[in-house]
Design a protein around this motif. Sequence first.
Motif, PDB file in Angstrom:
ATOM      1  N   UNK A   1       2.027   0.299  15.297  1.00  0.00           N
ATOM      2  CA  UNK A   1       2.391   1.043  14.098  1.00  0.00           C
ATOM      3  C   UNK A   1       1.369   0.935  12.983  1.00  0.00           C
ATOM      4  N   UNK A   2       0.419   0.002  13.079  1.00  0.00           N
ATOM      5  CA  UNK A   2      -0.534  -0.158  11.980  1.00  0.00           C
ATOM      6  C   UNK A   2      -1.934  -0.475  12.488  1.00  0.00           C
ATOM      7  N   UNK A   3      -2.899  -0.184  11.619  1.00  0.00           N
ATOM      8  CA  UNK A   3      -4.309  -0.472  11.886  1.00  0.00           C
ATOM      9  C   UNK A   3      -4.909  -1.108  10.641  1.00  0.00           C
ATOM     10  N   UNK A   4      -5.799  -2.047  10.827  1.00  0.00           N
ATOM     11  CA  UNK A   4      -6.554  -2.622   9.723  1.00  0.00           C
ATOM     12  C   UNK A   4      -8.027  -2.370   9.963  1.00  0.00           C
ATOM     13  N   UNK A   5      -8.704  -1.766   8.987  1.00  0.00           N
ATOM     14  CA  UNK A   5     -10.117  -1.415   9.139  1.00  0.00           C
ATOM     15  C   UNK A   5     -10.933  -1.936   7.970  1.00  0.00           C
TER      16      UNK A   5
ATOM     17  N   UNK B   1      -8.824  -1.470   4.633  1.00  0.00           N
ATOM     18  CA  UNK B   1      -7.898  -0.338   4.637  1.00  0.00           C
ATOM     19  C   UNK B   1      -6.835  -0.621   5.687  1.00  0.00           C
ATOM     20  N   UNK B   2      -5.573  -0.540   5.287  1.00  0.00           N
ATOM     21  CA  UNK B   2      -4.460  -0.720   6.207  1.00  0.00           C
ATOM     22  C   UNK B   2      -3.730   0.610   6.297  1.00  0.00           C
ATOM     23  N   UNK B   3      -3.509   1.064   7.530  1.00  0.00           N
ATOM     24  CA  UNK B   3      -2.822   2.323   7.774  1.00  0.00           C
ATOM     25  C   UNK B   3      -1.546   1.991   8.530  1.00  0.00           C
ATOM     26  N   UNK B   4      -0.421   2.559   8.086  1.00  0.00           N
ATOM     27  CA  UNK B   4       0.874   2.242   8.667  1.00  0.00           C
ATOM     28  C   UNK B   4       1.648   3.517   8.947  1.00  0.00           C
ATOM     29  N   UNK B   5       2.182   3.643  10.160  1.00  0.00           N
ATOM     30  CA  UNK B   5       3.015   4.764  10.574  1.00  0.00           C
ATOM     31  C   UNK B   5       4.469   4.366  10.390  1.00  0.00           C
ATOM     32  N   UNK B   6       5.221   5.158   9.634  1.00  0.00           N
ATOM     33  CA  UNK B   6       6.602   4.806   9.281  1.00  0.00           C
ATOM     34  C   UNK B   6       7.620   5.350  10.284  1.00  0.00           C
ATOM     35  N   UNK B   7       7.314   5.230  11.575  1.00  0.00           N
ATOM     36  CA  UNK B   7       8.200   5.770  12.613  1.00  0.00           C
ATOM     37  C   UNK B   7       8.199   4.848  13.830  1.00  0.00           C
ATOM     38  N   UNK B   8       9.254   4.953  14.651  1.00  0.00           N
ATOM     39  CA  UNK B   8       9.347   4.130  15.857  1.00  0.00           C
ATOM     40  C   UNK B   8       9.084   4.922  17.130  1.00  0.00           C
ATOM     41  N   UNK B   9       8.809   6.221  17.004  1.00  0.00           N
ATOM     42  CA  UNK B   9       8.489   7.015  18.187  1.00  0.00           C
ATOM     43  C   UNK B   9       7.151   7.740  18.018  1.00  0.00           C
ATOM     44  N   UNK B  10       6.339   7.246  17.089  1.00  0.00           N
ATOM     45  CA  UNK B  10       4.957   7.683  16.909  1.00  0.00           C
ATOM     46  C   UNK B  10       4.164   6.428  16.582  1.00  0.00           C
ATOM     47  N   UNK B  11       2.845   6.498  16.696  1.00  0.00           N
ATOM     48  CA  UNK B  11       2.036   5.305  16.481  1.00  0.00           C
ATOM     49  C   UNK B  11       0.649   5.692  15.991  1.00  0.00           C
ATOM     50  N   UNK B  12      -0.197   4.690  15.839  1.00  0.00           N
ATOM     51  CA  UNK B  12      -1.576   4.894  15.406  1.00  0.00           C
ATOM     52  C   UNK B  12      -2.520   4.296  16.437  1.00  0.00           C
ATOM     53  N   UNK B  13      -3.699   4.879  16.543  1.00  0.00           N
ATOM     54  CA  UNK B  13      -4.695   4.358  17.489  1.00  0.00           C
ATOM     55  C   UNK B  13      -6.091   4.716  17.008  1.00  0.00           C
ATOM     56  N   UNK B  14      -7.037   3.884  17.382  1.00  0.00           N
ATOM     57  CA  UNK B  14      -8.455   4.203  17.223  1.00  0.00           C
ATOM     58  C   UNK B  14      -8.975   4.499  18.619  1.00  0.00           C
ATOM     59  N   UNK B  15      -9.545   5.687  18.778  1.00  0.00           N
ATOM     60  CA  UNK B  15     -10.049   6.095  20.086  1.00  0.00           C
ATOM     61  C   UNK B  15     -11.283   6.958  19.921  1.00  0.00           C
ATOM     62  N   UNK B  16     -11.928   7.242  21.036  1.00  0.00           N
ATOM     63  CA  UNK B  16     -13.094   8.120  21.034  1.00  0.00           C
ATOM     64  C   UNK B  16     -12.698   9.498  20.521  1.00  0.00           C
ATOM     65  N   UNK B  17     -13.538  10.050  19.640  1.00  0.00           N
ATOM     66  CA  UNK B  17     -13.255  11.384  19.120  1.00  0.00           C
ATOM     67  C   UNK B  17     -14.313  12.408  19.511  1.00  0.00           C
TER      68      UNK B  17
END
Length: 157
Positions: free
Chosen positions: A117-121, A57-73
Amino acid sequence: MAARRTGIDAPRLLHAGAMTRQAAFSMTVETGGQGFVEITDEVRAGVRESGIAQGLATIFCRHTSASLAIQENADPDVTRDLVDALDRLAPRDAPYRHRSEGPDDMPAHLRAMLTGASLGLPVLDGALALGTWQGIYLVEHRDRPHRRDVVLVVQGA
């Protein structure tokens, strides 16, 4: 003390042929301004809907002032502390050249570059291979609320 290598598990044959399926989804994430918005459930739903059992699964954020992260929830203090740390790494009051979109814009670009901007899981047995306490977040780096576009592509068999 050096880390001890324990080796890698024997590979599992997940699919003997070529990749056979691909699904793409888009979602809009409403933010309330700077902070972390968890999108794990939405991404899990997309993976489930794709019908793909093994893949990526690839997740992509289509912006330059926001991003994606995997963190503790599990503890919301983690994401609050991360916002504070990003404020220290890219402060609003630094002497940036780019100021035409407000004092929070250039620091937002820096924070997005740091976090990505992207994550691969991996997708295993039809589910995201996240750890127990891991969540997927859209990270809003601007002060005011925004509507952010995120694309999810699931590939596999």
